[in-house]
Motif scaffolding. Structure first.
Motif, PDB file in Angstrom:
ATOM      1  N   HIS A 160       0.807  -1.207   0.000  1.00  0.00           N
ATOM      2  CA  HIS A 160       0.000   0.000   0.000  1.00  0.00           C
ATOM      3  C   HIS A 160       0.852   1.274   0.000  1.00  0.00           C
ATOM      4  O   HIS A 160       1.839   1.372   0.725  1.00  0.00           O
ATOM      5  CB  HIS A 160      -0.894  -0.029   1.248  1.00  0.00           C
ATOM      6  CG  HIS A 160      -1.781   1.158   1.394  1.00  0.00           C
ATOM      7  ND1 HIS A 160      -1.632   2.070   2.409  1.00  0.00           N
ATOM      8  CD2 HIS A 160      -2.832   1.586   0.652  1.00  0.00           C
ATOM      9  CE1 HIS A 160      -2.562   3.005   2.286  1.00  0.00           C
ATOM     10  NE2 HIS A 160      -3.307   2.733   1.237  1.00  0.00           N
ATOM     11  N   ASN A 161       0.438   2.221  -0.843  1.00  0.00           N
ATOM     12  CA  ASN A 161       0.976   3.578  -0.778  1.00  0.00           C
ATOM     13  C   ASN A 161      -0.094   4.428  -0.105  1.00  0.00           C
ATOM     14  O   ASN A 161      -1.215   4.477  -0.613  1.00  0.00           O
ATOM     15  CB  ASN A 161       1.262   4.100  -2.193  1.00  0.00           C
ATOM     16  CG  ASN A 161       1.700   5.550  -2.189  1.00  0.00           C
ATOM     17  OD1 ASN A 161       1.988   6.121  -1.147  1.00  0.00           O
ATOM     18  ND2 ASN A 161       1.743   6.165  -3.363  1.00  0.00           N
ATOM     19  N   PRO A 162       0.147   5.125   0.992  1.00  0.00           N
ATOM     20  CA  PRO A 162       1.471   5.451   1.513  1.00  0.00           C
ATOM     21  C   PRO A 162       1.979   4.630   2.696  1.00  0.00           C
ATOM     22  O   PRO A 162       3.065   4.926   3.173  1.00  0.00           O
ATOM     23  CB  PRO A 162       1.256   6.899   1.980  1.00  0.00           C
ATOM     24  CG  PRO A 162      -0.144   6.920   2.495  1.00  0.00           C
ATOM     25  CD  PRO A 162      -0.910   5.981   1.591  1.00  0.00           C
ATOM     26  N   SER A 188      -6.835  -3.949  -8.611  1.00  0.00           N
ATOM     27  CA  SER A 188      -5.748  -4.178  -7.665  1.00  0.00           C
ATOM     28  C   SER A 188      -4.516  -3.399  -8.120  1.00  0.00           C
ATOM     29  O   SER A 188      -3.871  -3.768  -9.110  1.00  0.00           O
ATOM     30  CB  SER A 188      -5.459  -5.685  -7.609  1.00  0.00           C
ATOM     31  OG  SER A 188      -4.386  -5.939  -6.758  1.00  0.00           O
ATOM     32  N   ASP A 189      -4.220  -2.320  -7.404  1.00  0.00           N
ATOM     33  CA  ASP A 189      -3.037  -1.518  -7.722  1.00  0.00           C
ATOM     34  C   ASP A 189      -1.836  -2.199  -7.079  1.00  0.00           C
ATOM     35  O   ASP A 189      -1.711  -2.240  -5.857  1.00  0.00           O
ATOM     36  CB  ASP A 189      -3.241  -0.088  -7.186  1.00  0.00           C
ATOM     37  CG  ASP A 189      -2.070   0.833  -7.515  1.00  0.00           C
ATOM     38  OD1 ASP A 189      -0.921   0.356  -7.504  1.00  0.00           O
ATOM     39  OD2 ASP A 189      -2.313   2.027  -7.747  1.00  0.00           O
ATOM     40  N   GLU A 190      -0.972  -2.753  -7.942  1.00  0.00           N
ATOM     41  CA  GLU A 190       0.189  -3.523  -7.452  1.00  0.00           C
ATOM     42  C   GLU A 190       1.491  -2.850  -7.885  1.00  0.00           C
ATOM     43  O   GLU A 190       2.480  -3.510  -8.215  1.00  0.00           O
ATOM     44  CB  GLU A 190       0.081  -4.961  -7.991  1.00  0.00           C
ATOM     45  CG  GLU A 190      -1.211  -5.630  -7.536  1.00  0.00           C
ATOM     46  CD  GLU A 190      -1.500  -6.998  -8.169  1.00  0.00           C
ATOM     47  OE1 GLU A 190      -0.685  -7.481  -8.985  1.00  0.00           O
ATOM     48  OE2 GLU A 190      -2.560  -7.580  -7.832  1.00  0.00           O
ATOM     49  N   LEU A 219       6.682   0.187 -14.289  1.00  0.00           N
ATOM     50  CA  LEU A 219       8.127   0.325 -14.067  1.00  0.00           C
ATOM     51  C   LEU A 219       8.479   1.516 -13.175  1.00  0.00           C
ATOM     52  O   LEU A 219       9.642   1.728 -12.872  1.00  0.00           O
ATOM     53  CB  LEU A 219       8.838   0.468 -15.420  1.00  0.00           C
ATOM     54  CG  LEU A 219       8.719  -0.751 -16.352  1.00  0.00           C
ATOM     55  CD1 LEU A 219       9.422  -0.475 -17.684  1.00  0.00           C
ATOM     56  CD2 LEU A 219       9.305  -1.993 -15.697  1.00  0.00           C
ATOM     57  N   SER A 220       7.466   2.304 -12.752  1.00  0.00           N
ATOM     58  CA  SER A 220       7.777   3.569 -12.065  1.00  0.00           C
ATOM     59  C   SER A 220       8.361   3.394 -10.668  1.00  0.00           C
ATOM     60  O   SER A 220       9.193   4.190 -10.250  1.00  0.00           O
ATOM     61  CB  SER A 220       6.522   4.425 -11.933  1.00  0.00           C
ATOM     62  OG  SER A 220       5.926   4.634 -13.170  1.00  0.00           O
ATOM     63  N   LYS A 221       7.879   2.395  -9.925  1.00  0.00           N
ATOM     64  CA  LYS A 221       8.239   2.324  -8.499  1.00  0.00           C
ATOM     65  C   LYS A 221       9.264   1.223  -8.267  1.00  0.00           C
ATOM     66  O   LYS A 221      10.426   1.503  -8.010  1.00  0.00           O
ATOM     67  CB  LYS A 221       6.985   2.082  -7.650  1.00  0.00           C
ATOM     68  CG  LYS A 221       5.813   2.983  -7.980  1.00  0.00           C
ATOM     69  CD  LYS A 221       6.071   4.431  -7.668  1.00  0.00           C
ATOM     70  CE  LYS A 221       4.855   5.273  -8.042  1.00  0.00           C
ATOM     71  NZ  LYS A 221       5.081   6.687  -7.870  1.00  0.00           N
ATOM     72  N   SER A 222       8.843  -0.034  -8.359  1.00  0.00           N
ATOM     73  CA  SER A 222       9.735  -1.157  -8.038  1.00  0.00           C
ATOM     74  C   SER A 222      10.944  -1.195  -8.968  1.00  0.00           C
ATOM     75  O   SER A 222      11.999  -1.693  -8.602  1.00  0.00           O
ATOM     76  CB  SER A 222       8.980  -2.474  -8.140  1.00  0.00           C
ATOM     77  OG  SER A 222       7.789  -2.409  -7.399  1.00  0.00           O
TER      78      SER A 222
END
Ligand SMILES: Cc1ncc(COP(=O)(O)O)c(C=O)c1O
Length: 359
Positions: A160-162, A188-190, A219-222
């Motif tokens: 979860h963000n944040p 589902s935001d993964e 590709l933005s976060k992980s």
């Protein structure tokens, strides 16, 4: 469509490229183009060198969709639509929802996970994360109470963000049983999947577990590549996927050709990129632990279980906007060296600057 301002993005629009020290970024410290090219295999380097800057396939490059499908169980490249992550939230909500529909959405959340549905004329019931004894938790009983006659969609976001909260597999299964009982779609935001600090905490994607789902990742976060603007939606319900693909014709139509090839390189180097990012996060978590231990009077730490974001509680009872709006302009802030995100690398200079933050 009347849509409210995206408050976080408006805040970043003012401060992201001028603040000397950025503690509110949600992505990992970005890779440079040179670093990514250095990780590429021969086939993708040939694709890169021979690349023609024409329009691309609207569903996404077949090789990139194949790399994406390989990240999941029970998913084929034909189940994947590639676009920018934020754009895919917009596309998915438009393809799925109609005015008067009701949705249940985890809260707090990345604003567009609620706001797009609201702007489409849907009513949104928040499903709040709570913190109890220094830990985040979700009350599953709340879900049954939130059901209404036209509830059509449940929106979740794990990790979860944040908060960096991650449920157990038993909790995720209970959530999906609830969705099945009420014939709900699940979005589902993964975006932070694969950044679990303990690999044993990694959950299967909802795309692999439940046919009436739309699973978002990118590709933005992980993968520390937000500038590529490459994300993907996995939708195994073919009729719904077709509606998403058709809606995409009214947003960007297709992806940037260079970004797609760079995306294939990144996914083929996934293990090395994820190990690098988890290493940076581990170092920063240790630094954050020391910082919070020294400032117990000001913060409740509430450290994350996964992802590159944490959501500590500011203890003095005051609106958080009053705290963070003037912060970049406080005397002393101008001497700080450069922007560093939550999952960003703390250089020696930045670490010493952290000591001078004006708390
Ligand atoms: C949970 C979540 N979902 C989706 C997005 C959108 O990703 P992007 O900014 O790469 O479009 C973000 C970005 O911060 C996010 O945090």
């Amino acid at each position: 469509m009347q849509i409210s301002d995206f408050q976080l993005e408006r805040y970043f629009a003012v401060h992201e490229f001028t603040a000397c020290y950025l503690l509110s970024a949600s992505d990992c410290e970005a890779l440079s183009l040179e670093e990514l090219l250095g990780l590429a295999d021969g086939e993708t380097l040939d694709l890169w060198r021979g690349l023609k800057l024409s329009y691309t396939e609207s569903q996404g490059h077949p090789l990139l969709r194949a790399e994406i499908a390989a990240l999941y169980d029970n998913v084929s490249p034909d189940d994947v639509l590639i676009a920018a992550p934020e754009e895919l939230i917009f596309i998915a909500m438009n393809a799925l929802l109609a005015p008067g529909d009701e949705i249940i959405a985890i809260a707090p959340a990345y604003q567009s996970l609620h706001e797009v549905a609201r702007a489409l004329g849907c009513s949104v019931t928040p499903w709040p994360l709570e913190h109890v004894a220094g830990r985040w938790r979700l009350d599953l009983d709340c879900l049954e109470r939130a059901i209404a006659p036209r509830t059509r969609l449940l929106i979740i976001n794990f990790p979860h963000n944040p908060t960096g909260y991650q449920p157990t597999i038993a909790e995720l299964q209970a959530i999906l049983r609830f969705a099945i009982r009420h014939s709900l779609y699940v979005f589902s935001d993964e975006m932070y999947r694969l950044l679990e600090y303990d690999a044993a905490d990694r959950l299967p994607s909802v795309a692999s577990l439940y046919g009436q789902s739309l699973a978002l990742s990118g590709l933005s976060k992980s993968f520390a590549l937000p500038g590529l603007r490459i994300g993907w939606l996995v939708v195994r319900d073919r009729a719904l996927l077709r509606r998403c693909i058709a809606f995409h014709d009214y947003t960007t139509i297709c992806n940037s050709a260079p970004a797609e090839i760079l995306g294939i390189m990144a996914l083929r180097a996934a293990e090395r990129i994820l190990a690098r990012n988890l290493g940076i996060i581990a170092e920063n978590l240790a630094a954050a632990g020391r910082f919070f231990a020294a400032h117990r009077d000001l913060f409740t730490p509430l450290l994350p279980a996964a992802g590159s974001v944490a959501f500590p509680q500011l203890r003095p009872d005051r609106p958080v906007a009053d705290f963070c709006q003037p912060l970049p302009h406080r005397p002393g802030a101008g001497q700080l060296p450069r922007s560093v995100g939550a999952g960003g690398e703390l250089s020696g200079r930045a670490k010493s600057a952290l000591r001078h933050l004006p708390f």
